[in-house]
Design an enzyme around this catalytic site. Structure first.
Site, PDB file in Angstrom:
ATOM      1  N   PRO A 141       0.836  -1.207   0.000  1.00  0.00           N
ATOM      2  CG  PRO A 141      -0.096  -1.121   2.132  1.00  0.00           C
ATOM      3  CD  PRO A 141       0.645  -2.016   1.209  1.00  0.00           C
ATOM      4  CE1 TYR A 149      -0.465   8.445   9.102  1.00  0.00           C
ATOM      5  CE2 TYR A 149      -0.190   6.170   8.383  1.00  0.00           C
ATOM      6  CZ  TYR A 149       0.007   7.525   8.181  1.00  0.00           C
ATOM      7  OH  TYR A 149       0.665   7.969   7.066  1.00  0.00           O
ATOM      8  NE  ARG A 192       2.253  -1.951   6.259  1.00  0.00           N
ATOM      9  CZ  ARG A 192       2.941  -1.524   5.188  1.00  0.00           C
ATOM     10  NH1 ARG A 192       3.243  -0.242   5.047  1.00  0.00           N
ATOM     11  NH2 ARG A 192       3.332  -2.371   4.261  1.00  0.00           N
TER      12      ARG A 192
END
Length: 784
Positions: A425, A584, A632
């Site tokens: 990604p 994140y 991930r």
């Protein structure tokens, strides 16, 4: 010049004789604490390449060494009742005493003065020397005296080893592994003369202690090792030549690395050489190689720059600059090999079958690649590839060549990937109001046609506030769903690749500009409020300050992830990944650098994982059971006090228990204070450790740029899939191109592109032939 070499090992002796050959007028003395022609130690090993170097610099010495050495090409493994042998490796073994005796005799022939039985206390014992070579070994007094200048980095490693010998002869570099009730032992074995073999026994400290070997004297330790390896020794005895030692003969390896290699003491220039300045673990047998090549390089530079006293400081500065590059490269390889042996008992011995264990051992230093193994022993590698392919579920006819490991299928739950290559990604920042449009169709469609088994879309956001930038795609409105359905349908209709979606929330890294307008910089206007595990500012003094999530926020965001998961399932996405990395939102809960909560979602790792696991469990509950889910993670924050690889194993175990099928092993991007150590395949060790210790399949990422990398990783069992990022940006058909490059022609191309297949394959074959011809004869290559 007047030169004094303190220490009569390979470095001091060889440098002395080379400099005397170069200029007989040099006054050179080698000072050794032992008696004449006396030394301790069993055999030493160096490579064919080092011998080639020695032939160029002193053919006489090289010829004498060649008459005395033992040369072998094979490596043999004894493991779990199997014996496996691979050839073409090229080692030279010689007794340490014999090697030093040859060098001592050559020094005497050339007029180098040898002084024995002299224990040098200090470099100032030789005030009239222009140059002092401090080749006084791993416990160098000179290095210790000037530690503030040399700044040595000394690391004591955890494994214990004992250096023994035997009169049983082995015709290969042999590795034996034996399991006891307390753990695994390994032996490194190689013959070095017509009647003697080196026999090094190694084990983890915990295993050593459990067997009471810390209390054993040398004779008791030898008896233990004889019993442990009795089936292989077949009655032969083990011997030590370290009778002068008191107590235990078991040692810990010390890694030595110095920031500065030379100094001026007011009268003489002093330079460290050999083990005094750098050590390399015996797992790849490089200590003697380093010492010999130190001597060669310093001699070469004196020849190039001039060997008068005035040139010494310039030569030494240049010497460290040039030599350090090769030394660090070899030390890194030795470190990898050393670490492999340190953890193999807990990470590989029980987990891997003998064929894969052999492959993992051969490639442990990451200097030997898959195709390099083919050059060394094509028959062995072909047999291993067949074993691997059959383990992957392929049925091969008799005589049919197996595909390289990267082109074997991989099955997880109800999904079968045609190969092990994943398009990672990669954020494109090209969506409009969250809609993945024509750009994404072309971008992802091209890579789906490029041969990879699985194609990931970039991180797709679960709400407007979850976006990194205004140009990030989302899956929170009906038009987003329809846009992705168009892409998924196209990929399924036109390719045999599978399509994966990664869902995420940017957290404190949201509401920023697209990278080409200022990476991680907040929007100039129109910023939206951002949330995180705790208040934080990603770029100190620049970024917005995030607000700590409340329980209501957590419930709302979890519902957003569930809604996006349902939408992905409805439109036929094959694979779903939850993004818990790179600082994140969910990553901010996991890392102690960004989670400073004092409620049940902060503190211990188990508490910090609580919310990400809640989100994952809710997604898994609505995601079809026959379809895989991965997570991930950042397996290393690269910041003191942050997530470590050991933590990553626990994180992986927790997600495995929650139903994750694979862990996508990235690292970093959690804090701007990070100091990552880059290099080829630099994040693969995280995938390897998690796979073996947590018992879950992994995806390796990071600086994987060629087929050799992928094949080596997959074949060794370091990961199950390899995610390739930037190379796919440069070449959408990276997988097809790499297959052609390594000569694997059985890979199917899209029917529209087949006319280009043979041409590409022919071009690569022509390039290989020209390169081979150039290596043999520049004239013939030019004619061709």
């Amino acid at each position: 010049m007047k030169i004094v070499c303190i220490g009569g090992g390979p470095a001091g002796l060889y440098f002395g004789l080379l400099m005397k050959m170069r200029n007989p007028a040099h006054d050179i003395t080698v000072v050794e604490r032992n008696k004449p022609y006396d030394t301790f130690g069993w055999g030493v090993v160096f490579s064919d390449a080092t011998m080639d170097n020695m032939r160029q610099w002193d053919p006489v010495t090289a010829a004498e060494i060649e008459q005395a050495f033992n040369h072998w090409d094979d490596i043999e493994l004894g493991f779990k009742g199997e014996v496996i042998r691979s050839g073409g490796h090229g080692f030279v073994g010689i007794g340490r005493k014999k090697l030093l005796n040859i060098l001592q005799a050559r020094c005497e022939q050339l007029g180098v003065k040898l002084v024995f039985e002299t224990d040098v206390e200090s470099d100032t014992d030789y005030p009239d020397a222009d140059l002092i070579i401090a080749s006084d070994g791993i416990n160098s007094r000179i290095r210790t005296k000037y530690a503030e200048v040399f700044k040595p980095d000394l690391v004591v490693r955890p494994n214990r080893f004992i250096w023994l010998g035997t009169n049983k002869l082995f015709d290969a570099f042999t590795f034996l592994f034996e399991k006891t009730e307390h753990g695994w032992f390994q032996a490194h074995i190689y013959k070095f003369d017509e009647k003697t073999t080196t026999f090094i026994v190694e084990c983890p400290e915990s295993v050593w202690l459990a067997h009471g070997l810390d209390k054993a004297d040398q004779d008791q330790s030898i008896a233990f090792c004889e019993q442990l390896f009795a089936s292989n020794l077949q009655g032969a005895k083990l011997m030590t030549n370290a009778r002068h030692l008191r107590g235990s003969a078991w040692l810990n390896f010390q890694r030595v690395k110095c920031e500065q290699w030379s100094l001026y003491n007011g009268r003489s220039h002093v330079v460290l050489m050999g083990d005094a300045v750098h050590t390399a673990h015996f797992a790849i047998g490089s200590g003697t190689k380093l010492a010999i090549e130190d001597a060669i390089e310093l001699t070469r530079l004196f020849g190039e720059m001039g060997d008068g006293p005035d040139q010494i400081p310039h030569v030494l500065e240049r010497y460290q600059t040039l030599r350090n590059v090769d030394v660090l490269r070899l030390q890194n390889a030795a470190w990898n090999a050393m670490e492999w042996f340190e953890v193999c008992g807990t990470r590989y011995c029980d987990q891997l079958d003998a064929p894969q264990f052999m492959y993992s051992m051969l490639t442990r230093s990451q200097r030997i690649s898959h195709e390099n193994l083919r050059l060394r022993d094509a028959n062995w590698l072909g047999g291993y590839e067949r074993w691997f392919a059959e383990r992957a579920g392929m049925q091969l006819a008799d005589g049919e060549a197996a595909p390289p490991p990267m082109f074997t299928p991989y099955t997880v739950r109800g999904l079968r990937l045609k190969n092990r290559v994943v398009v990672s990604p990669m954020a494109q920042y090209s969506a409009v109001d969250g809609v993945a449009g024509d750009y994404h169709l072309v971008h992802l469609g091209a890579r789906a046609m490029g041969g990879a088994g699985l194609v990931f879309c970039e991180m797709t956001c679960v709400s407007p506030e979850a976006r990194i930038t205004e140009a990030c795609p989302g899956l929170y409105r009906p038009d987003h769903v329809q846009a992705f359905k168009r892409i998924v349908d196209w990929v399924h209709a036109n390719t045999d690749a599978k399509f994966a979606l990664q869902l995420g929330h940017a957290g404190a890294k949201a509401s920023t500009r697209v990278p080409w307008e200022g990476i991680d910089q907040p929007l100039e206007s129109g910023n939206w409020p951002i949330v995180s595990a705790s208040p934080q500012q990603y770029l100190e003094g620049i970024s917005q300050v995030s607000r700590a999530m409340t329980r209501a926020d957590m419930d709302e965001v979890k519902a957003q992830f569930v809604a996006a998961t349902r939408a992905a399932a409805d439109i036929g996405v094959d694979w779903l990944e939850l993004h818990c990395a790179h600082g994140y939102l969910l990553s901010s809960f996991i890392s102690p650098l960004t989670n400073r909560r004092d409620d049940e979602y902060g503190g211990s790792l188990a508490n910090r994982l609580r919310y990400p696991l809640e989100v994952f469990a809710a997604m898994r509950a609505v995601w079809p059971q026959q379809r895989p889910m991965s997570v991930r993670i950042s397996a290393h924050d690269w910041v003191e006090g942050g997530i470590t690889p050991a933590d990553a194993v626990e994180i992986a175990r927790a997600f495995k228990a929650a139903g994750a099928d694979l862990i996508d092993c990235s690292s970093g991007q959690v804090s701007k204070k990070e100091k990552p150590v880059y290099g080829r395949m630099f994040q693969t060790p995280f995938a390897d450790r998690i796979r073996q210790e947590a018992g879950i399949a992994t995806i390796a990422v990071g600086a994987i740029s060629e087929a050799d990398h992928v094949n080596s990783i997959i074949a060794a069992g370091r990961a199950d899939l390899c995610a390739v990022a930037r190379p796919h940006l440069a070449n959408p058909a990276w997988t097809l191109s790499e297959a052609a490059k390594i000569g694997y022609t059985a890979l199917a191309w899209p029917k529209q592109y087949r006319s280009g297949k043979q041409q590409m394959e022919a071009n690569f074959q022509r390039e290989k032939a020209q390169a081979a011809m150039a290596a043999l004869s520049p004239v013939r290559a030019a004619e061709a």
